[in-house]
Design a protein around this motif. Structure first.
Motif, PDB file in Angstrom:
ATOM      1  N   GLU A 196       8.449  -2.638  -2.003  1.00 26.94           N
ATOM      2  CA  GLU A 196       7.969  -2.065  -3.265  1.00 26.94           C
ATOM      3  C   GLU A 196       6.508  -2.453  -3.407  1.00 26.94           C
ATOM      4  OE1 GLU A 196      10.493  -3.202  -6.515  1.00 26.94           O
ATOM      5  OE2 GLU A 196      12.309  -2.487  -5.483  1.00 26.94           O
ATOM      6  N   LEU A 197       5.632  -1.461  -3.195  1.00 27.38           N
ATOM      7  CA  LEU A 197       4.199  -1.710  -3.152  1.00 27.38           C
ATOM      8  C   LEU A 197       3.493  -0.902  -4.230  1.00 27.38           C
ATOM      9  CD1 LEU A 197       3.785  -1.308   0.720  1.00 27.38           C
ATOM     10  CD2 LEU A 197       4.220  -3.426  -0.534  1.00 27.38           C
ATOM     11  N   LEU A 198       2.505  -1.520  -4.865  1.00 27.82           N
ATOM     12  CA  LEU A 198       1.614  -0.789  -5.757  1.00 27.82           C
ATOM     13  C   LEU A 198       0.393  -0.417  -4.932  1.00 27.82           C
ATOM     14  CD1 LEU A 198       0.850   0.241  -8.572  1.00 27.82           C
ATOM     15  CD2 LEU A 198      -0.118  -2.024  -9.043  1.00 27.82           C
ATOM     16  N   ILE A 199       0.208   0.893  -4.720  1.00 26.61           N
ATOM     17  CA  ILE A 199      -0.842   1.370  -3.815  1.00 26.61           C
ATOM     18  C   ILE A 199      -1.857   2.188  -4.599  1.00 26.61           C
ATOM     19  CG2 ILE A 199      -1.301   2.759  -1.750  1.00 26.61           C
ATOM     20  CD1 ILE A 199       1.504   2.071  -0.788  1.00 26.61           C
ATOM     21  N   SER A 200      -3.146   1.942  -4.335  1.00 27.97           N
ATOM     22  CA  SER A 200      -4.221   2.670  -5.014  1.00 27.97           C
ATOM     23  C   SER A 200      -4.315   4.093  -4.480  1.00 27.97           C
ATOM     24  CB  SER A 200      -5.558   1.951  -4.810  1.00 27.97           C
ATOM     25  OG  SER A 200      -6.009   2.143  -3.473  1.00 27.97           O
ATOM     26  N   GLU A 201      -5.119   4.904  -5.147  1.00 26.68           N
ATOM     27  CA  GLU A 201      -5.336   6.275  -4.696  1.00 26.68           C
ATOM     28  C   GLU A 201      -5.965   6.320  -3.305  1.00 26.68           C
ATOM     29  OE1 GLU A 201      -7.614   8.338  -7.625  1.00 26.68           O
ATOM     30  OE2 GLU A 201      -6.068   8.157  -9.169  1.00 26.68           O
ATOM     31  N   ARG A 202      -6.688   5.273  -2.946  1.00 25.29           N
ATOM     32  CA  ARG A 202      -7.333   5.208  -1.628  1.00 25.29           C
ATOM     33  C   ARG A 202      -6.397   4.671  -0.548  1.00 25.29           C
ATOM     34  NH1 ARG A 202     -12.879   2.178  -2.220  1.00 25.29           N
ATOM     35  NH2 ARG A 202     -13.117   3.035  -0.124  1.00 25.29           N
ATOM     36  N   GLY A 203      -5.162   4.315  -0.948  1.00 24.97           N
ATOM     37  CA  GLY A 203      -4.186   3.837   0.023  1.00 24.97           C
ATOM     38  C   GLY A 203      -4.175   2.333   0.224  1.00 24.97           C
ATOM     39  N   THR A 204      -4.921   1.599  -0.608  1.00 24.19           N
ATOM     40  CA  THR A 204      -4.959   0.144  -0.515  1.00 24.19           C
ATOM     41  C   THR A 204      -3.790  -0.460  -1.286  1.00 24.19           C
ATOM     42  OG1 THR A 204      -7.368   0.247  -0.430  1.00 24.19           O
ATOM     43  CG2 THR A 204      -6.397  -1.895  -0.936  1.00 24.19           C
ATOM     44  N   VAL A 205      -3.136  -1.458  -0.695  1.00 26.54           N
ATOM     45  CA  VAL A 205      -2.050  -2.146  -1.391  1.00 26.54           C
ATOM     46  C   VAL A 205      -2.660  -3.073  -2.438  1.00 26.54           C
ATOM     47  CG1 VAL A 205      -0.108  -3.740  -1.159  1.00 26.54           C
ATOM     48  CG2 VAL A 205      -0.509  -2.008   0.599  1.00 26.54           C
ATOM     49  N   LEU A 206      -2.325  -2.841  -3.699  1.00 24.07           N
ATOM     50  CA  LEU A 206      -2.837  -3.642  -4.810  1.00 24.07           C
ATOM     51  C   LEU A 206      -1.903  -4.801  -5.150  1.00 24.07           C
ATOM     52  CD1 LEU A 206      -3.987  -0.722  -7.136  1.00 24.07           C
ATOM     53  CD2 LEU A 206      -5.411  -2.078  -5.577  1.00 24.07           C
ATOM     54  N   ASP A 207      -0.606  -4.585  -4.942  1.00 21.48           N
ATOM     55  CA  ASP A 207       0.371  -5.615  -5.289  1.00 21.48           C
ATOM     56  C   ASP A 207       1.649  -5.382  -4.491  1.00 21.48           C
ATOM     57  OD1 ASP A 207       1.231  -7.887  -6.589  1.00 21.48           O
ATOM     58  OD2 ASP A 207       2.009  -6.797  -8.337  1.00 21.48           O
ATOM     59  N   ILE A 208       2.335  -6.483  -4.187  1.00 20.72           N
ATOM     60  CA  ILE A 208       3.612  -6.415  -3.472  1.00 20.72           C
ATOM     61  C   ILE A 208       4.688  -6.958  -4.416  1.00 20.72           C
ATOM     62  CG2 ILE A 208       4.932  -7.165  -1.456  1.00 20.72           C
ATOM     63  CD1 ILE A 208       2.219  -7.637  -0.038  1.00 20.72           C
ATOM     64  N   GLU A 209       5.570  -6.079  -4.858  1.00 18.67           N
ATOM     65  CA  GLU A 209       6.662  -6.488  -5.745  1.00 18.67           C
ATOM     66  C   GLU A 209       7.874  -6.940  -4.939  1.00 18.67           C
ATOM     67  OE1 GLU A 209       6.823  -6.790  -9.114  1.00 18.67           O
ATOM     68  OE2 GLU A 209       4.670  -6.407  -9.098  1.00 18.67           O
ATOM     69  N   LYS A 210       8.151  -6.226  -3.857  1.00 21.06           N
ATOM     70  CA  LYS A 210       9.258  -6.559  -2.965  1.00 21.06           C
ATOM     71  C   LYS A 210       8.751  -6.357  -1.541  1.00 21.06           C
ATOM     72  CE  LYS A 210      13.762  -4.902  -1.414  1.00 21.06           C
ATOM     73  NZ  LYS A 210      14.693  -3.768  -1.470  1.00 21.06           N
ATOM     74  N   MET A 211       9.072  -7.317  -0.679  1.00 23.01           N
ATOM     75  CA  MET A 211       8.539  -7.292   0.682  1.00 23.01           C
ATOM     76  C   MET A 211       9.674  -7.175   1.697  1.00 23.01           C
ATOM     77  SD  MET A 211       6.407 -10.333   2.561  1.00 23.01           S
ATOM     78  CE  MET A 211       5.008 -10.186   1.480  1.00 23.01           C
ATOM     79  N   VAL A 212       9.511  -6.243   2.625  1.00 17.77           N
ATOM     80  CA  VAL A 212      10.432  -6.125   3.756  1.00 17.77           C
ATOM     81  C   VAL A 212       9.584  -5.985   5.013  1.00 17.77           C
ATOM     82  CG1 VAL A 212      12.295  -4.810   4.829  1.00 17.77           C
ATOM     83  CG2 VAL A 212      12.186  -4.995   2.329  1.00 17.77           C
ATOM     84  N   PHE A 213       9.704  -6.968   5.905  1.00 17.83           N
ATOM     85  CA  PHE A 213       8.952  -6.909   7.160  1.00 17.83           C
ATOM     86  C   PHE A 213       9.484  -5.805   8.061  1.00 17.83           C
ATOM     87  CE2 PHE A 213       8.041 -11.733   6.962  1.00 17.83           C
ATOM     88  CZ  PHE A 213       6.811 -11.513   6.359  1.00 17.83           C
TER      89      PHE A 213
ATOM     90  N   SER B 160      -4.116  -9.972   2.766  1.00 18.24           N
ATOM     91  CA  SER B 160      -4.673 -10.868   3.789  1.00 18.24           C
ATOM     92  C   SER B 160      -4.625 -12.344   3.404  1.00 18.24           C
ATOM     93  CB  SER B 160      -6.116 -10.464   4.121  1.00 18.24           C
ATOM     94  OG  SER B 160      -6.953 -10.640   2.996  1.00 18.24           O
ATOM     95  N   MET B 161      -4.279 -12.656   2.145  1.00 21.85           N
ATOM     96  CA  MET B 161      -4.080 -14.055   1.764  1.00 21.85           C
ATOM     97  C   MET B 161      -2.775 -14.607   2.341  1.00 21.85           C
ATOM     98  SD  MET B 161      -6.548 -15.323  -0.141  1.00 21.85           S
ATOM     99  CE  MET B 161      -5.891 -16.564  -1.247  1.00 21.85           C
ATOM    100  N   LEU B 162      -1.880 -13.713   2.754  1.00 28.33           N
ATOM    101  CA  LEU B 162      -0.579 -14.133   3.280  1.00 28.33           C
ATOM    102  C   LEU B 162      -0.628 -14.298   4.793  1.00 28.33           C
ATOM    103  CD1 LEU B 162       1.790 -11.870   1.147  1.00 28.33           C
ATOM    104  CD2 LEU B 162       1.297 -14.300   0.825  1.00 28.33           C
TER     105      LEU B 162
END
Length: 197
Positions: free
Chosen positions: A129-146, A163-165
């Motif tokens: 579950e990703l919050l993605i900007s109009e430019r396609g950049t991930v702004l936030d990760i609500e749920k992560m699945v590798f 990139s902090m992760l």
């Protein structure tokens, strides 16, 4: 299509005690160490770092140095951690000279500032579950699945979606735990919660 979860990869978080020691950068080269790319020029100036314990700590000497210190923007690896990673074939890390003083005693410790090379787009976008900007950049990760196929071949890397992760292979996690190195918290993708950094 559902990806088979084998938990071969973990998020490696820095988990020092509540009072620290915390990293305070006093001086150093203005390197960008979060984008996963190699620094291609010679860095001569060392970083100057103070490891400070919170003033609220009754006895600051109870809060010893760990094998990793952060935040991730200025990640320090101890000599023991560096040797362990090299023994396990991790070659995609640059190490920079760093003068580290542990404030409670004034002692100097052997650490290096690190640059983890490798920015990997490692999430299954359909199941995360990703919050993605109009430019396609991930702004936030609500749920992560590798998506472990994308991470295959990396023992240590940064996650392109944030990139902090830092992501590590199970073999590195287990080696760190077996060696008794301190300052780490490893979480699986399904244990990840926003704001964990």
């Amino acid at each position: 299509m559902s990806i088979n979860h084998t938990n071969n990869y973990y998020i490696m978080l820095i988990d020092t005690p509540w009072a620290g020691p915390n990293t305070e950068v006093r001086n150093g080269p203005g390197l960008k160490l979060l984008n996963g790319t190699e620094v291609t020029y010679q860095v001569i100036e060392p970083f100057e770092i103070k490891l400070a314990v919170d003033d609220a700590a009754g006895d600051p000497l109870q809060f010893k140095t760990c094998d990793i210190h952060g935040p991730n923007r200025t990640t320090l690896f101890s000599k023991r951690l560096i040797e362990l990673l090299k023994q396990h074939g991790v070659e995609n890390v640059q190490y920079f000279d760093t003068n580290v003083v542990y404030e409670p005693t004034g002692e100097f410790y052997d650490y290096k500032m690190v640059n983890i090379i490798g920015l990997v787009k490692g999430l299954n976008e359909q199941e995360s579950e990703l919050l993605i900007s109009e430019r396609g950049t991930v702004l936030d990760i609500e749920k992560m699945v590798f998506d472990e196929e994308k991470l295959e071949g990396y023992k240590l890397c940064r996650l392109q979606e944030d990139s902090m992760l830092v992501v590590v292979h199970r073999s590195i996690k287990e080696a760190i735990e077996k060696a008794g190195l301190t300052g780490f918290l490893f979480v699986t993708d399904d244990e990840f919660e926003p704001g964990m950094i």
